[in-house]
Design an enzyme around this catalytic site. Structure first.
Site, mmCIF file in Angstrom:
data_model
loop_
_atom_site.group_PDB
_atom_site.id
_atom_site.type_symbol
_atom_site.label_atom_id
_atom_site.label_comp_id
_atom_site.label_asym_id
_atom_site.label_seq_id
_atom_site.Cartn_x
_atom_site.Cartn_y
_atom_site.Cartn_z
ATOM 1 N N GLU A 242 0.895 -1.176 0.000
ATOM 2 C CA GLU A 242 0.000 0.000 0.000
ATOM 3 C C GLU A 242 0.921 1.211 0.000
ATOM 4 O O GLU A 242 1.579 1.484 1.008
ATOM 5 C CB GLU A 242 -0.873 0.004 1.266
ATOM 6 C CG GLU A 242 -1.757 -1.218 1.444
ATOM 7 C CD GLU A 242 -3.007 -1.156 0.578
ATOM 8 O OE1 GLU A 242 -3.320 -0.084 0.040
ATOM 9 O OE2 GLU A 242 -3.658 -2.201 0.425
ATOM 10 N N CYS B 44 -2.032 9.405 2.716
ATOM 11 C CA CYS B 44 -1.787 8.875 1.371
ATOM 12 C C CYS B 44 -2.882 9.300 0.400
ATOM 13 O O CYS B 44 -2.603 9.666 -0.732
ATOM 14 C CB CYS B 44 -1.665 7.354 1.425
ATOM 15 S SG CYS B 44 -3.053 6.548 2.238
#
Ligand code: NAD
Length: 478
Positions: free
Chosen positions: A248, A282
């Site tokens: 990720e 993010c």
């Protein structure tokens, strides 16, 4: 605090420590061991020993043990919230949210795990297979190294270890060296809940110990959340042993506002969408692409709104925005802002910092050739605005980045919204809200250089297990 290896609270084998600093005050709040490669090797050996027995327990036994952790974590919530505030610099309200994510996620993964089903492939679907009846079971990989970044340590550790442990793997958490304290406290609860030694361990330290863990042939899965740069190194390390990876990684999400959009809503969405956790998210709204006919109105309203954000002491419940993880992170953002200005952007607001406190910042007149509109992820509270004429152009700009985590589009035209959502290459898209959404249920993850695999209650068990087929042969019952 000490790290936890094989059920024991231990120092580093060479006695070295890392100071944990409150980024809001500069005060040293604690120290943790600076783990060595020998410490990593001991953890890997303990995890392998423990995994043999842990995987033999009934699913309901693992689920019941982990349910005790849920109760213990909920009982100590106030302590975790304050600690998380202090070691991350995130505002109290954000720490409340994140600390509660840990027991909530664990609980939801437990519920899901109790209802997992395999598949049966009946005989007779292919010629010559009439005597075969196949079914599949999900097997754990073995030892999983879970690497966690600094921005959401508790939530992301919760996402990773819940599915990993329930499925019969053991886990070694390698936590960020900047803010490991709350996670160590939470890992201590597992012993209290009766989880055997070696099933869950937590190692503190830097890149060297991370590299040792990810290069080991005795580790069977690497579950990583962090930057794209580190993710690529981990993928390379994993290739040596063909270790299973889930990655990720970073993002540079486009936030597309069309001229028919609700501009006030779009402006409000940038506030949380870009400033949450001081912009260290993010899936933050990083590239603001605004149709030229509404760009001036949007920009003026955003400047006024950003000016009202209350930045200050993270422990004050009134504070809306705290500080970054450390002074070095704020200095990096400063360099990126100056670099973007040197490439032609104009500073409309902010652009300065006081220690780790970076001011809400707006850059205007960005153009598509600038690094900020491509792969330069600014991990801080900086909104970079660029105009576009046609929606096709906006999609093209969104797709020019090699990153593809999330994105969003604001319009009243749902056909257009769906078209944009399909055409922007990302792991998720939002309509009339910023990309900043991580529900527990959604399959979360990125396209292109933003990652491999998906994480979330509905998908993680597929990631942390491998499907095995068992076949009854020569049955000939039909
Ligand atoms: P990072 O990549 O620097 O570090 C992440 C973890 O990996 C840390 O524990 C670190 O110590 C460890 N590490 C660093 N180098 C290593 C190596 N060579 N081998 C093994 N381990 C190593 O990331 P960060 O600065 O802590 O976090 C910020 C980044 O994470 C941003 O790019 C952000 O977009 C990304 N992120 C992504 C998601 C997502 O779900 N996609 C979520 C949060 C953060």
């Amino acid at each position: 605090m000490k790290m936890i290896i094989d059920g024991q609270k231990v120092d580093s084998s060479n006695g070295k420590v890392i100071e944990i600093i409150n980024p809001a005050t500069g005060e040293v709040i604690d120290t943790v061991p600076d783990a060595t490669v020998e410490d990593a090797d001991r953890a890997i050996a303990a995890a392998n020993r423990a995994q043999k027995e842990w995987s033999k327990l009934l699913p309901i036994q693992r689920a019941n043990m982990l349910s005790k952790v849920v109760d213990l974590a909920r009982a100590n919530m106030d302590e975790y919230i304050t600690l998380l505030c202090k070691e991350c610099g995130k505002p109290y309200t954000e720490a409340v949210f994140e600390a509660n994510e840990f027991p909530d996620l664990l609980q939801e993964y437990i519920e899901k795990y109790k209802h997992l089903e395999g598949r049966v492939i009946e005989n007779g679907f292919e010629a010559g297979q009439d005597g075969n009846l196949m079914f599949t079971v999900r097997m754990p990989y073995g030892v999983s190294v879970c690497l966690v970044p600094f921005n959401y340590p508790v939530e992301l550790m919760g996402q990773k270890i819940s599915s990993t442990l329930l499925a019969g793997n053991t886990a070694i958490v390698k936590i960020s060296p900047y803010n490991p304290l709350t996670c160590i406290k939470l890992v201590e609860l597992f012993k209290e809940a009766g989880i055997p030694d070696g099933v869950l361990q937590i190692i503190t330290g830097g890149v060297e110990v991370g590299e040792r863990l990810t290069h080991s042939k005795d580790v069977h899965m690497i579950n990583f959340t962090g930057s794209t740069e580190t993710g690529k190194k981990i993928y390379e390390a994993a290739a040596q042993n063909l270790t299973k990876v889930a990655l990720e990684l970073g993002g540079n999400d486009a936030f597309i506002v069309c001229e028919d959009a609700d501009i006030d809503l779009a402006v409000e969405e940038v506030v949380a969408g870009r400033l949450l956790c001081s912009g260290q998210v993010c899936i933050a709204a990083k590239r603001l692409l605004i149709q030229n006919s509404v760009k001036e109105e949007f920009t003026n309203k955003l400047i006024e709104r950003f000016k009202k954000v209350k930045q200050g002491d993270p422990l004050n419940p009134e504070t809306e925005m705290g500080c970054m993880i450390n002074v070095a992170a704020a200095e990096k953002v400063q360099r990126q802002v100056e670099h973007t200005i040197a490439q032609g952007a104009k500073l409309a607001l902010g652009g300065t910092h006081d220690g780790a406190f970076y001011k809400p910042t707006i850059l205007v007149d960005c153009t598509r050739d600038m690094d900020v509109m491509n792969d330069m992820e600014i991990f801080g509270p900086v909104a970079s605005i660029m105009g576009f004429d046609t929606v096709e152009e906006a999609v093209d700009i969104a797709n020019q980045s090699t990153l593809g985590l999330g994105g969003c589009v604001f319009t009243e035209n749902m056909k257009l919204a769906l078209k944009v959502c399909r055409e922007v290459v990302t792991g998720s898209m939002n309509i009339n809200a910023s990309s900043l959404l991580r529900s527990h249920e959604m399959p979360f993850g990125g396209a292109k250089n933003s990652g491999l695999g998906r994480e979330g209650v509905c998908v993680s068990f597929d990631e942390v297990t491998q499907e095995k087929t068992i076949v009854f042969r020569n049955l000939h019952i039909m």
